[in-house]
Motif scaffolding. Structure first.
Motif, PDB file in Angstrom:
ATOM      1  N   THR A 158      61.532  54.731  53.113  1.00  0.00           N
ATOM      2  CA  THR A 158      63.366  55.660  53.309  1.00  0.00           C
ATOM      3  C   THR A 158      63.423  56.335  52.372  1.00  0.00           C
ATOM      4  OG1 THR A 158      64.252  53.362  54.480  1.00  0.00           O
ATOM      5  CG2 THR A 158      66.068  54.561  53.279  1.00  0.00           C
ATOM      6  N   ASP A 159      62.732  55.825  50.997  1.00  0.00           N
ATOM      7  CA  ASP A 159      62.552  56.478  49.756  1.00  0.00           C
ATOM      8  C   ASP A 159      61.819  57.982  50.050  1.00  0.00           C
ATOM      9  OD1 ASP A 159      64.084  54.626  48.249  1.00  0.00           O
ATOM     10  OD2 ASP A 159      62.496  53.393  47.563  1.00  0.00           O
ATOM     11  N   ALA A 181      48.502  65.892  47.703  1.00  0.00           N
ATOM     12  CA  ALA A 181      49.410  65.985  45.874  1.00  0.00           C
ATOM     13  C   ALA A 181      49.427  64.203  46.217  1.00  0.00           C
ATOM     14  CB  ALA A 181      49.333  66.959  46.174  1.00  0.00           C
ATOM     15  N   PHE A 182      49.153  63.833  44.742  1.00  0.00           N
ATOM     16  CA  PHE A 182      49.725  62.661  44.271  1.00  0.00           C
ATOM     17  C   PHE A 182      51.020  62.591  44.391  1.00  0.00           C
ATOM     18  CE2 PHE A 182      45.595  61.724  45.594  1.00  0.00           C
ATOM     19  CZ  PHE A 182      45.567  60.115  45.971  1.00  0.00           C
ATOM     20  N   VAL A 183      52.139  62.448  44.509  1.00  0.00           N
ATOM     21  CA  VAL A 183      54.035  62.097  44.294  1.00  0.00           C
ATOM     22  C   VAL A 183      54.613  61.169  43.885  1.00  0.00           C
ATOM     23  CG1 VAL A 183      53.550  64.580  45.623  1.00  0.00           C
ATOM     24  CG2 VAL A 183      54.193  62.754  46.221  1.00  0.00           C
ATOM     25  N   GLY A 184      55.409  61.206  43.468  1.00  0.00           N
ATOM     26  CA  GLY A 184      56.203  59.373  42.985  1.00  0.00           C
ATOM     27  C   GLY A 184      57.963  60.483  43.533  1.00  0.00           C
ATOM     28  N   VAL A 185      58.428  59.333  44.604  1.00  0.00           N
ATOM     29  CA  VAL A 185      59.659  59.664  44.518  1.00  0.00           C
ATOM     30  C   VAL A 185      60.699  60.111  43.431  1.00  0.00           C
ATOM     31  CG1 VAL A 185      61.818  58.981  45.960  1.00  0.00           C
ATOM     32  CG2 VAL A 185      59.528  58.739  47.175  1.00  0.00           C
ATOM     33  N   ASN A 240      36.514  59.959  54.994  1.00  0.00           N
ATOM     34  CA  ASN A 240      38.362  60.435  56.066  1.00  0.00           C
ATOM     35  C   ASN A 240      38.718  59.187  56.200  1.00  0.00           C
ATOM     36  OD1 ASN A 240      39.243  61.130  58.000  1.00  0.00           O
ATOM     37  ND2 ASN A 240      38.696  59.367  59.379  1.00  0.00           N
ATOM     38  N   PHE A 241      40.418  59.187  55.507  1.00  0.00           N
ATOM     39  CA  PHE A 241      40.764  58.415  55.766  1.00  0.00           C
ATOM     40  C   PHE A 241      42.671  58.753  56.562  1.00  0.00           C
ATOM     41  CE2 PHE A 241      42.515  61.814  52.141  1.00  0.00           C
ATOM     42  CZ  PHE A 241      43.209  61.738  52.711  1.00  0.00           C
ATOM     43  N   GLU A 242      42.461  57.484  57.031  1.00  0.00           N
ATOM     44  CA  GLU A 242      44.177  57.913  57.644  1.00  0.00           C
ATOM     45  C   GLU A 242      45.323  56.615  57.126  1.00  0.00           C
ATOM     46  OE1 GLU A 242      43.991  56.429  62.572  1.00  0.00           O
ATOM     47  OE2 GLU A 242      44.288  55.010  61.152  1.00  0.00           O
ATOM     48  N   LEU A 243      46.260  57.408  57.281  1.00  0.00           N
ATOM     49  CA  LEU A 243      47.652  56.993  56.384  1.00  0.00           C
ATOM     50  C   LEU A 243      48.582  57.432  57.421  1.00  0.00           C
ATOM     51  CD1 LEU A 243      47.092  57.767  52.628  1.00  0.00           C
ATOM     52  CD2 LEU A 243      46.989  55.787  53.623  1.00  0.00           C
ATOM     53  N   PRO A 244      50.066  56.512  57.573  1.00  0.00           N
ATOM     54  CA  PRO A 244      51.702  56.889  58.095  1.00  0.00           C
ATOM     55  C   PRO A 244      51.940  58.093  57.021  1.00  0.00           C
ATOM     56  CG  PRO A 244      51.238  54.781  57.111  1.00  0.00           C
ATOM     57  CD  PRO A 244      49.922  55.299  56.572  1.00  0.00           C
ATOM     58  N   ASP A 245      53.008  59.090  57.405  1.00  0.00           N
ATOM     59  CA  ASP A 245      54.022  59.328  57.313  1.00  0.00           C
ATOM     60  C   ASP A 245      55.344  58.276  57.312  1.00  0.00           C
ATOM     61  OD1 ASP A 245      54.854  60.121  59.195  1.00  0.00           O
ATOM     62  OD2 ASP A 245      54.147  61.802  59.975  1.00  0.00           O
ATOM     63  N   SER A 246      56.415  58.981  56.480  1.00  0.00           N
ATOM     64  CA  SER A 246      57.593  58.405  56.142  1.00  0.00           C
ATOM     65  C   SER A 246      58.202  58.065  58.113  1.00  0.00           C
ATOM     66  CB  SER A 246      58.191  58.803  55.561  1.00  0.00           C
ATOM     67  OG  SER A 246      58.756  60.536  55.907  1.00  0.00           O
ATOM     68  N   LEU A 247      57.824  58.513  58.935  1.00  0.00           N
ATOM     69  CA  LEU A 247      58.097  58.416  60.238  1.00  0.00           C
ATOM     70  C   LEU A 247      57.609  57.332  61.154  1.00  0.00           C
ATOM     71  CD1 LEU A 247      59.791  61.820  61.383  1.00  0.00           C
ATOM     72  CD2 LEU A 247      61.382  59.046  60.020  1.00  0.00           C
ATOM     73  N   GLY A 248      56.028  57.215  60.758  1.00  0.00           N
ATOM     74  CA  GLY A 248      54.873  56.355  60.936  1.00  0.00           C
ATOM     75  C   GLY A 248      54.154  56.703  61.670  1.00  0.00           C
ATOM     76  N   ALA A 249      54.475  58.412  61.726  1.00  0.00           N
ATOM     77  CA  ALA A 249      53.021  58.791  62.670  1.00  0.00           C
ATOM     78  C   ALA A 249      51.203  58.690  61.806  1.00  0.00           C
ATOM     79  CB  ALA A 249      53.416  60.317  62.657  1.00  0.00           C
ATOM     80  N   LEU A 250      50.560  58.615  62.429  1.00  0.00           N
ATOM     81  CA  LEU A 250      49.479  58.947  61.123  1.00  0.00           C
ATOM     82  C   LEU A 250      48.513  60.012  61.577  1.00  0.00           C
ATOM     83  CD1 LEU A 250      47.512  55.343  63.017  1.00  0.00           C
ATOM     84  CD2 LEU A 250      49.157  55.534  60.714  1.00  0.00           C
ATOM     85  N   HIS A 251      48.106  59.963  60.355  1.00  0.00           N
ATOM     86  CA  HIS A 251      47.500  61.249  59.766  1.00  0.00           C
ATOM     87  C   HIS A 251      45.894  60.876  59.615  1.00  0.00           C
ATOM     88  CE1 HIS A 251      51.064  64.201  59.963  1.00  0.00           C
ATOM     89  NE2 HIS A 251      51.657  62.819  59.854  1.00  0.00           N
ATOM     90  N   THR A 252      45.016  61.899  59.659  1.00  0.00           N
ATOM     91  CA  THR A 252      44.024  61.249  59.137  1.00  0.00           C
ATOM     92  C   THR A 252      43.315  63.159  58.773  1.00  0.00           C
ATOM     93  OG1 THR A 252      42.621  62.730  61.157  1.00  0.00           O
ATOM     94  CG2 THR A 252      43.243  59.940  61.404  1.00  0.00           C
TER      95      THR A 252
END
Length: 677
Positions: free
Chosen positions: A123-124, A81-85, A56-68
């Motif tokens: 922001t990107d 999917a690992f992406v790049g802007v 399990n992991f926990e990461l924020p989205d671009s607006l700061g909301a956490l997802h696990t």
């Protein structure tokens, strides 16, 4: 990466006005950016992640909301999917990933995207989400912790986790894009295949596929005692070879004009240099010297390798060299005398897919002959204009010798400096034809491309610049032929002319191209050798010193083609291949930029006598044209009977009386003018 003194690259050149037929041009999506992509190992790799369980992991989205990961415990499958802007392939696949998320949502599948690139800000990331209309979560892995857990190296790299969060599939989304090529559509949709099989309780038939994409820009600890730093050593190399294209507002997909820009791309930069994909240059250095050479020295290459190996230290910003000065707007030596737009309203470029070459005919209002001393094509939207070529089409086909070429835009192109006394003649009443090649970038775009013209005083012109050709349209490449050779020779040149530049042109099966000069004294010299031809980068090679073309001098053009299964861009190894406009067909053309003493062309045309051999060739060409296009057999060809590309470029050259019908005599006369020029 592009050299500041980049020469004329003519990607996807098609010149239907000198051909006797052809369908509308269709180009495969051949992105400049594909030169930046590499691949990782296939399923045989001992480090395969298949069967690995993801914690399990926990990461924020671009607006700061956490997802696990745990919050999706009720979902049957999770696609990560690992992406790049800024990675071009991640941009292209964003709409496709969104479609997969929508198509499989009701079947218990969730899609998560993770950005682990140090150079991408929140922001990107939000801009990426908004630009591509992404509805699934896009999360920020700022320390590469989750990328390390998965073992992800590139963008876009995908994983499918089952309900126990074990990796069941790892690899690409599909096989449409590869290193240096692009198919018009996928032949296998690997991610969808894996999802369908897992959702029906079947084993994944192909659990791991080769990943193509940019390196993830990981956070690395620089060596404290590194002998190479960005500020002192690397910035100057990038300034010389990369920054002209890799800067804000230019064609390259990301900037390399600062340390913060470059540090996230270090591994990718080293890879494409080591594999000779960048800077783009394909001439064999053993033969010829070229004014627009893009070669990077061994010392410069080693500087990049050492810097990446040392963890990409910044060094002392106080010793950072200044960025090169680039001309904003027009790069001509003065403001254009006339600017002509391809159309009055923008052309809409879709988010993805393959776009046929677009043609726009514009009347510049020339009421008298114009001598063009310089010209520059400026795209309205560099994000999607892969290349643009502008020709002129003279009224009723009444024009000078050559192909009517004026100028072009391609990545890294800088218009040649005008040369006093040298200019192209464009007859009064000519129209300008814009040939546009667009490459979608993952979001809808618009473009209005323009050309700026510098006029020469007719009294000062002593040499006429023309584009001439050597061509062999009568060949058939056998199926599975790995090294099929075609050659043709140009033997005749106007008296007193000088050769300025050479351009080879083939399509996807093109393997190599060589120009050999045969001098009257019996001496032979390789003028240009292109051992690894690349359809993505079709350079014009500008001679460092113009070559005088004496009577009896000829240039032999030798092309080889790979129609085997070993050619990764081969559309169909089982097909016999003949001449055709489309990329899955082939061409064999050599272009020559030639300076000719003013007035010599007219004198030659007046004094020319037609040999029986030339007339016989012209008769055959006329017969072939009528066989192909006189569909109703009435002995004349209407404009509606020919393909759009030929109609746009070539019809007027044949239609001597301007009645919009071609008679056999008109076709014969144009064939006589074209053969053996």
């Amino acid at each position: 990466m592009c050299s500041r003194n980049a020469g004329q690259l003519t990607a996807g050149l098609e010149h239907p006005q000198f051909l006797f037929g052809g369908r509308r041009l269709v180009a495969l999506l051949l992105l400049l950016a594909l030169g930046l992509f590499g691949g990782r190992a296939n399923a045989a790799d001992d480090n395969s992640p298949i069967g690995r369980r993801i914690d399990n992991f926990e990461l924020p989205d671009s607006l700061g909301a956490l997802h696990t990961l745990e919050q999706y415990h009720d979902r049957s499958l999770v696609v990560v999917a690992f992406v790049g802007v800024e990675c071009p392939i991640a941009r292209l696949y964003a709409p496709r990933l969104e479609q997969i998320a929508r198509d499989y949502a009701d079947r218990g599948v969730t899609v998560l995207a993770i950005d682990s690139n140090r150079q991408d800000s929140l922001t990107d990331l939000q801009g990426y989400v908004n630009r591509h209309g992404i509805s699934f979560p896009v999360l920020r892995d700022s320390g590469n912790r989750i990328a390390d857990q998965f073992g992800a190296l590139r963008t876009i790299e995908t994983y499918v986790l089952d309900q126990q969060r074990t990796i069941r599939y790892h690899g690409r989304i599909d096989d449409q894009y590869g290193v240096g090529y692009s198919r018009s559509e996928p032949t296998r949709n690997d991610l969808r295949e894996a999802l369908d099989e897992l959702l029906t309780d079947q084993p994944v038939s192909v659990p791991q596929t080769k990943v193509v994409g940019c390196f993830i820009g990981r956070v690395r600890k620089p060596q404290a005692d590194a002998s190479v730093t960005y500020s002192r050593d690397v910035a100057s190399v990038l300034n010389r070879h990369c920054v002209e294209c890799h800067r804000e507002g230019e064609i390259a997909p990301f900037a390399l004009s600062s340390f913060d820009d470059a540090v996230g791309w270090g591994e990718t930069i080293a890879e494409v240099i080591r594999e000779q994909r960048m800077p783009p240059w394909h001439a064999n250095p053993a033969h010829g010297e070229f004014a627009n050479s893009r070669l990077m020295s061994d010392e410069e290459k080693q500087t990049i390798y050492d810097w990446v190996e040392a963890g990409m230290p910044e060094g002392d910003p106080a010793v950072l060299p200044s960025l090169p000065q680039f001309v904003e707007g027009w790069q001509l030596p003065r403001r254009p005398d006339q600017v002509v737009a391809m159309r009055s309203k923008p052309f809409d470029v879709p988010a993805e897919g393959t776009i046929e070459y677009q043609y726009f005919a514009v009347d510049p209002g020339f009421t008298e002959d114009r001598w063009i001393a310089g010209a520059e094509v400026v795209p309205g939207n560099r994000n999607v204009v892969h290349h643009a070529i502008v020709f002129f089409s003279p009224p009723n086909g009444r024009g000078p010798q050559g192909l009517g070429w004026i100028s072009a835009y391609v990545p890294g192109f800088r218009p040649p400096e005008p040369v006093t006394g040298l200019a192209r003649r464009v007859p009064a009443g000519s129209k300008l034809i814009f040939q546009m090649h667009y490459t979608p970038n993952g979001s809808p775009q618009q473009d209005v491309t323009k050309i700026g013209l510098l006029f020469a005083d007719p009294e000062t012109v002593t040499e006429e610049l023309v584009t001439q050709v050597a061509v062999d349209p009568k060949f058939e490449i056998p199926p599975h032929a790995e090294e099929y050779r075609i050659s043709t020779t140009r033997r005749h040149w106007p008296k007193g002319s000088r050769l300025l530049a050479l351009t080879p042109h083939m399509h996807l099966r093109g393997r190599s191209f060589r120009f050999v000069g045969h001098f009257p004294d019996g001496r032979d010299e390789i003028l240009l050798d292109v051992p690894h031809y690349d359809f993505n980068w079709q350079h014009t090679y500008q001679l460092a010193e113009p070559l005088n073309l004496p009577e009896g001098f000829s240039i032999e053009c030798i092309a080889t083609y790979d129609n085997s299964g070993n050619n990764p861009v081969n559309p169909d190894p089982s097909a016999a291949v003949t001449w055709g406009d489309q990329s899955w067909e082939e061409m064999m053309i050599a272009f020559f930029e030639v300076a000719i003493p003013r007035g010599s062309l007219v004198a030659k045309q007046r004094s020319r006598t037609v040999s029986a051999e030339v007339r016989g060739k012209a008769e055959k060409a006329a017969d072939e044209m009528f066989r192909r296009f006189d569909l109703d057999g009435d002995g004349r060809i209407a404009r509606g009977e020919v393909p759009p590309a030929f109609g746009a470029f070539g019809f007027g050259r044949f239609d001597a009386n301007g009645d919009r019908w071609l008679t056999r005599e008109e076709v014969l006369q144009e064939a006589l003018r074209s053969i053996d020029r």
